[in-house]
Design an enzyme around this catalytic site. Structure first.
Site, PDB file in Angstrom:
ATOM      1  N   LYS A 260      -2.637   9.675   5.430  1.00  0.00           N
ATOM      2  CA  LYS A 260      -2.227  11.258   4.865  1.00  0.00           C
ATOM      3  C   LYS A 260      -3.222  11.796   6.318  1.00  0.00           C
ATOM      4  CE  LYS A 260      -1.082   8.548   1.020  1.00  0.00           C
ATOM      5  NZ  LYS A 260       0.341   8.394   0.248  1.00  0.00           N
TER       6      LYS A 260
HETATM    7  C1  LIG Z   1      -0.091   7.483  -0.811  1.00  0.00           C
HETATM    8  C2  LIG Z   1       0.870   8.027  -2.359  1.00  0.00           C
HETATM    9  C3  LIG Z   1       1.095   7.780  -3.510  1.00  0.00           C
HETATM   10  C4  LIG Z   1      -0.178   7.702  -3.681  1.00  0.00           C
HETATM   11  O1  LIG Z   1      -1.272   7.945  -3.215  1.00  0.00           O
HETATM   12  P1  LIG Z   1      -2.903   6.069  -3.613  1.00  0.00           P
HETATM   13  O2  LIG Z   1      -3.681   6.771  -3.457  1.00  0.00           O
HETATM   14  O3  LIG Z   1      -2.462   5.001  -2.336  1.00  0.00           O
HETATM   15  O4  LIG Z   1      -3.096   5.301  -5.287  1.00  0.00           O
HETATM   16  C5  LIG Z   1       1.581   8.551  -4.377  1.00  0.00           C
HETATM   17  N1  LIG Z   1       3.005   8.858  -3.925  1.00  0.00           N
HETATM   18  C6  LIG Z   1       3.076   9.044  -2.829  1.00  0.00           C
HETATM   19  C7  LIG Z   1       4.307   9.908  -2.560  1.00  0.00           C
HETATM   20  C8  LIG Z   1       2.211   8.975  -2.198  1.00  0.00           C
HETATM   21  O5  LIG Z   1       2.934   8.549  -0.826  1.00  0.00           O
END
Ligand SMILES: *Cc1c(COP(=O)(O)O)cnc(C)c1O
Length: 373
Positions: free
Chosen positions: A183
């Site tokens: 991210k």
């Molecule tokens: C990364 C992501 C999540 C969830 O993130 P985690 O921290 O892995 O639980 C939820 N929705 C979207 C669209 C994502 O890209």
């Protein structure tokens, strides 16, 4: 392998000695959880988004779960959301025994189409769950017209800005960010809920910590809760990452611009690039996803790229076509044609802040070679 044939990864976190120093500080303090780094990390989001509150949680998924609970979603309710997302957004509704009701996406922005969302609303709808996919702002202002509680999946959209100048996540709905290693910022695992009102902040703080009210003793609990806490170790990483955020976003923009320039200089036939910013919306760059020509075998393309040292991945599969969703909710092929078409053709190319222009050029060159072979 030589520099020219080194594998280019699809994503790569950007971390430095500052993160190491802050983590060491926490380790040496002995205060590893429920300590001072948690509110400090939360404050960084309050400052960045201009919201009154934020709550750090153990993952984006945990944040979505608590956000939907705070919106009042429970047994038998319906949550209108996008089938073109990471599976966690829909799963969060299922945790509360609600039904994720999908509505198709806009073919350009790839976000929930507000007209389709409106058509999917019934008297059982308790919340709307737009996803700012690939960091492009969902049309939340249009969804607000429907007058229902909204929980935003902003897990891919840190740094994005709506047309009216509001940062994505800053509109007052519970809005969830995520910090997995790919991210915009990372804490290894982690999440943050941006919050517009004191009651929701109080509820999420309590539910992430086993249902404990702030003034209660360690083992006293007045509601059902979870262990969705984020450790001080993770928050220490997040604090430094938030300080780096302007730089990280700038670098992601630079890499995206380099891709655009490389594809513009020598276009690949029938390849669809990420949409340009339009109508005043600004993307917070997360991934560089292209849609392959319909004539091309996507999995074969991924294998061929891999053989040439370029990592890529199918991104994203349609949620309604996953076996669990077909079996549990009766979804089937043909229901969301835009999502099905886009998700069958999309691949994420390597994209990370430290990516060089040379690496971008190599990815584009190899993709072109694979597609014209
Ligand atoms: C990364 C992501 C999540 C969830 O993130 P985690 O921290 O892995 O639980 C939820 N929705 C979207 C669209 C994502 O890209």
């Amino acid at each position: 392998m030589s520099a020219a044939t080194d594998v280019i990864p699809v994503a790569k976190p950007f971390l430095g000695p500052e993160e190491e120093a802050r983590v060491l500080e926490v380790l040496r303090s002995g205060h590893l959880s429920l300590g001072p780094r948690v509110p400090e990390f939360e404050q960084a989001f309050v400052d960045r988004l201009g919201v009154p509150y934020a709550a750090a949680v153990s993952s984006g998924t945990a944040g979505l779960h608590l956000g939907l609970r705070a919106a009042g979603v429970s047994d038998g309710d319906e949550v209108v959301t996008s089938p073109f997302s990471f599976v966690a957004s829909a799963n969060a509704a299922v945790y509360e025994r609600a039904r994720p009701v999908f509505a198709d996406i806009d073919p350009v922005t790839l976000n929930l189409d507000p007209a389709a969302a409106a058509a999917a609303v019934t008297e059982r709808t308790t919340a709307l769950l737009p996803v700012h996919i690939f960091g492009y702002p969902a049309d939340t202002p249009a969804l607000e017209q429907l007058g229902l509680p909204i929980v935003e999946d902003a897990c891919e959209a840190l740094g994005a800005v709506h047309a009216d100048g509001t940062p994505v996540g800053g509109r007052g709905h519970p809005a969830v960010f995520a910090f997995y290693a790919n991210k915009q910022i990372t804490t290894g695992e982690g999440g943050m809920v941006a919050i517009g009102d004191a009651a929701t902040k109080e509820r999420i703080d309590s539910e992430r910590n086993q249902g404990r009210a702030p003034e209660m003793g360690w083992l006293d609990h007045d509601r059902l809760g979870f262990n969705y806490r984020l450790s001080d170790i993770a928050c220490a990483v997040g604090i430094v990452q938030m300080q780096r955020l302007p730089f990280l976003l700038e670098q992601r923009q630079r890499v995206a611009d380099a891709y655009r320039a490389a594809f513009a200089a020598d276009p690949v036939d029938d390849l669809t690039l990420p949409c340009d910013d339009a109508d005043g919306n600004r993307r917070g760059w997360f991934v560089f996803v292209v849609q392959l020509p319909r004539s091309v075998d996507r999995d074969e393309t991924i294998r061929a790229l891999s053989a040439r040292g370029i990592q890529s991945k199918p991104y994203l599969p349609a949620i309604h076509l996953m076996s669990f969703y077909r079996e549990r909710f009766g979804y089937r092929e043909g229901q969301f044609p835009v999502t099905e078409d886009v998700s069958a053709r999309s691949i994420a190319l390597p994209f990370f802040p430290a990516m060089s222009e040379g690496q971008v050029a190599r990815v584009v060159e190899e993709l072109r070679a694979v597609l014209t072979a």
